[in-house]
Design a protein around this motif. Structure first.
Motif, PDB file in Angstrom:
ATOM      1  N   LEU A  71      29.097 -25.976   7.694  1.00 40.83           N
ATOM      2  CA  LEU A  71      28.158 -25.331   6.490  1.00 40.83           C
ATOM      3  C   LEU A  71      27.434 -23.997   5.558  1.00 40.83           C
ATOM      4  N   ALA A  72      28.114 -23.263   5.869  1.00 46.97           N
ATOM      5  CA  ALA A  72      28.363 -22.351   5.879  1.00 46.97           C
ATOM      6  C   ALA A  72      29.231 -22.528   4.534  1.00 46.97           C
ATOM      7  N   ARG A  73      30.931 -22.912   5.208  1.00 43.69           N
ATOM      8  CA  ARG A  73      31.318 -22.782   3.605  1.00 43.69           C
ATOM      9  C   ARG A  73      30.807 -24.050   2.896  1.00 43.69           C
ATOM     10  N   LEU A  74      30.467 -24.491   2.985  1.00 54.16           N
ATOM     11  CA  LEU A  74      30.593 -25.811   1.602  1.00 54.16           C
ATOM     12  C   LEU A  74      28.655 -24.882   0.928  1.00 54.16           C
ATOM     13  N   ARG A  75      29.401 -25.729  -0.540  1.00 55.00           N
ATOM     14  CA  ARG A  75      29.436 -24.847  -1.641  1.00 55.00           C
ATOM     15  C   ARG A  75      28.159 -26.287  -2.754  1.00 55.00           C
ATOM     16  N   CYS A  76      26.892 -24.934  -3.227  1.00 56.32           N
ATOM     17  CA  CYS A  76      26.009 -26.499  -3.744  1.00 56.32           C
ATOM     18  C   CYS A  76      26.117 -26.217  -5.442  1.00 56.32           C
ATOM     19  N   GLY A  77      25.480 -27.508  -6.078  1.00 52.40           N
ATOM     20  CA  GLY A  77      26.301 -27.342  -7.974  1.00 52.40           C
ATOM     21  C   GLY A  77      26.287 -26.028  -8.465  1.00 52.40           C
ATOM     22  N   ASP A  78      25.515 -24.977  -7.823  1.00 48.12           N
ATOM     23  CA  ASP A  78      25.377 -23.511  -8.178  1.00 48.12           C
ATOM     24  C   ASP A  78      26.394 -22.829  -7.666  1.00 48.12           C
ATOM     25  N   ALA A  81      25.891 -21.066  -1.863  1.00 45.34           N
ATOM     26  CA  ALA A  81      25.753 -21.339  -0.017  1.00 45.34           C
ATOM     27  C   ALA A  81      24.505 -22.030   0.323  1.00 45.34           C
ATOM     28  N   PRO A  82      24.424 -23.313   0.903  1.00 48.22           N
ATOM     29  CA  PRO A  82      22.680 -23.908   0.945  1.00 48.22           C
ATOM     30  C   PRO A  82      22.808 -23.261   2.146  1.00 48.22           C
ATOM     31  N   ARG A 103      19.268 -29.809   8.796  1.00 55.95           N
ATOM     32  CA  ARG A 103      18.601 -29.427   7.011  1.00 55.95           C
ATOM     33  C   ARG A 103      19.884 -28.534   6.826  1.00 55.95           C
ATOM     34  N   VAL A 104      20.004 -29.422   5.576  1.00 55.08           N
ATOM     35  CA  VAL A 104      20.462 -28.916   4.652  1.00 55.08           C
ATOM     36  C   VAL A 104      20.022 -29.075   3.204  1.00 55.08           C
ATOM     37  N   GLN A 105      19.691 -27.269   2.263  1.00 54.58           N
ATOM     38  CA  GLN A 105      18.646 -27.406   1.390  1.00 54.58           C
ATOM     39  C   GLN A 105      19.333 -26.432  -0.048  1.00 54.58           C
ATOM     40  N   CYS A 106      19.833 -26.771  -1.034  1.00 56.86           N
ATOM     41  CA  CYS A 106      20.198 -26.203  -1.900  1.00 56.86           C
ATOM     42  C   CYS A 106      19.168 -25.494  -2.563  1.00 56.86           C
ATOM     43  N   LEU A 118      30.362 -32.384  17.882  1.00 56.53           N
ATOM     44  CA  LEU A 118      30.811 -31.002  17.922  1.00 56.53           C
ATOM     45  C   LEU A 118      32.057 -31.167  18.896  1.00 56.53           C
ATOM     46  N   TYR A 119      32.249 -32.138  19.288  1.00 52.37           N
ATOM     47  CA  TYR A 119      33.415 -32.117  20.708  1.00 52.37           C
ATOM     48  C   TYR A 119      34.607 -32.542  19.198  1.00 52.37           C
ATOM     49  N   HIS A 120      35.419 -31.918  19.074  1.00 45.23           N
ATOM     50  CA  HIS A 120      36.330 -32.448  18.452  1.00 45.23           C
ATOM     51  C   HIS A 120      37.388 -31.191  17.807  1.00 45.23           C
ATOM     52  N   CYS A 121      38.303 -31.357  18.532  1.00 44.57           N
ATOM     53  CA  CYS A 121      39.733 -30.688  18.238  1.00 44.57           C
ATOM     54  C   CYS A 121      40.173 -30.229  16.815  1.00 44.57           C
ATOM     55  N   VAL A 122      39.858 -31.263  16.186  1.00 39.12           N
ATOM     56  CA  VAL A 122      40.466 -31.859  14.593  1.00 39.12           C
ATOM     57  C   VAL A 122      38.810 -32.053  14.186  1.00 39.12           C
ATOM     58  N   GLU A 123      38.563 -30.650  12.725  1.00 40.45           N
ATOM     59  CA  GLU A 123      37.691 -30.878  12.343  1.00 40.45           C
ATOM     60  C   GLU A 123      37.672 -31.480  11.103  1.00 40.45           C
ATOM     61  N   GLU A 124      36.392 -31.669  10.102  1.00 44.49           N
ATOM     62  CA  GLU A 124      36.471 -32.430   9.051  1.00 44.49           C
ATOM     63  C   GLU A 124      36.764 -31.489   8.124  1.00 44.49           C
ATOM     64  N   THR A 125      37.179 -31.570   7.141  1.00 42.12           N
ATOM     65  CA  THR A 125      38.292 -30.535   5.902  1.00 42.12           C
ATOM     66  C   THR A 125      37.501 -31.208   4.473  1.00 42.12           C
ATOM     67  N   ARG A 126      37.242 -32.259   4.658  1.00 43.71           N
ATOM     68  CA  ARG A 126      36.627 -32.554   3.229  1.00 43.71           C
ATOM     69  C   ARG A 126      34.977 -32.165   3.259  1.00 43.71           C
ATOM     70  N   ALA A 127      34.086 -32.283   1.662  1.00 44.49           N
ATOM     71  CA  ALA A 127      32.956 -31.534   1.979  1.00 44.49           C
ATOM     72  C   ALA A 127      31.658 -33.425   1.843  1.00 44.49           C
ATOM     73  N   ILE A 128      30.250 -33.238   1.875  1.00 43.30           N
ATOM     74  CA  ILE A 128      29.845 -34.130   1.989  1.00 43.30           C
ATOM     75  C   ILE A 128      29.172 -34.267   0.695  1.00 43.30           C
ATOM     76  N   ASP A 129      28.563 -35.907  -0.104  1.00 46.05           N
ATOM     77  CA  ASP A 129      28.935 -36.451  -1.070  1.00 46.05           C
ATOM     78  C   ASP A 129      27.626 -35.321  -1.596  1.00 46.05           C
ATOM     79  N   GLY A 130      28.175 -34.751  -2.983  1.00 47.43           N
ATOM     80  CA  GLY A 130      26.797 -33.839  -4.019  1.00 47.43           C
ATOM     81  C   GLY A 130      27.186 -32.256  -2.883  1.00 47.43           C
ATOM     82  N   PHE A 131      28.284 -31.939  -2.606  1.00 44.89           N
ATOM     83  CA  PHE A 131      29.195 -30.432  -2.319  1.00 44.89           C
ATOM     84  C   PHE A 131      30.691 -30.215  -2.787  1.00 44.89           C
ATOM     85  N   GLU A 132      30.536 -29.044  -2.276  1.00 44.17           N
ATOM     86  CA  GLU A 132      31.905 -28.250  -2.980  1.00 44.17           C
ATOM     87  C   GLU A 132      31.934 -27.837  -1.365  1.00 44.17           C
ATOM     88  N   ILE A 133      33.438 -27.518  -0.860  1.00 45.64           N
ATOM     89  CA  ILE A 133      33.423 -27.095  -0.011  1.00 45.64           C
ATOM     90  C   ILE A 133      34.463 -25.674   0.206  1.00 45.64           C
TER      91      ILE A 133
END
Length: 151
Positions: A71-78, A81-82, A103-106, A118-133
């Motif tokens: 979540l800290a590595r997500l980036r809003c359109g500006d 970080a949200p 809750r996430v908010q820009c 949170l129970y994964h060794c292989v983590e997600e690398t893609r950003a959710i829609d509307g964000f960059e990572i």
């Protein structure tokens, strides 16, 4: 003889913890908490539904540190970080593990609910829609029994 407060608290918490686990139960009718909380070493082959970050397609993270790091590595359109905060656990997800909502908010945008597992060794690398990572700069501690080759 005076009751031990720690023993009384433990006696009250154990049934509550078992009652919170509402995932698939073994044939005995008992919930296998150890199995439910074990980390996936690889990405499980399960059918996912919905956009990334939804209850049917949660963000894979390695422990609570991994959730906050994602979540800290997500980036809003500006480019900023949200803001985010944990709502709580919401039940069992498609991987068979407990899910958490955040809750996430820009700035100036409506808040979104992001679901994470949170129970994964292989983590997600893609950003959710509307964000960059952005890339991780500082390594985070590995949670649980993840192999060193799991990414």
């Amino acid at each position: 003889m005076k009751p031990n407060p720690a023993a009384c608290a433990l006696a009250l918490l154990i049934p509550l913890a078992a009652g919170c686990a509402s995932g698939p139960a073994p044939s005995s009718g008992r919930v296998d908490l150890a199995r439910m909380m074990a980390l996936h070493q690889d990405i499980p082959d399960v059918a996912l539904e919905g956009p990334l970050g939804s209850r049917g397609n949660p963000i894979r993270a390695n422990g609570a540190h991994g959730q906050r790091d994602y979540l800290a590595r997500l980036r809003c359109g500006d480019g900023r970080a949200p803001r985010f905060d944990r709502i709580g656990s919401i039940g069992i997800g498609p991987y068979g593990k407990m899910l958490d909502d955040y809750r996430v908010q820009c700035e100036g945008a409506p808040q979104r609910i992001v679901t994470m597992d949170l129970y994964h060794c292989v983590e997600e690398t893609r950003a959710i829609d509307g964000f960059e990572i952005v890339a991780r700069v500082v390594p985070i501690p590995r949670f649980g029994s993840c192999r060193s080759d799991a990414h």
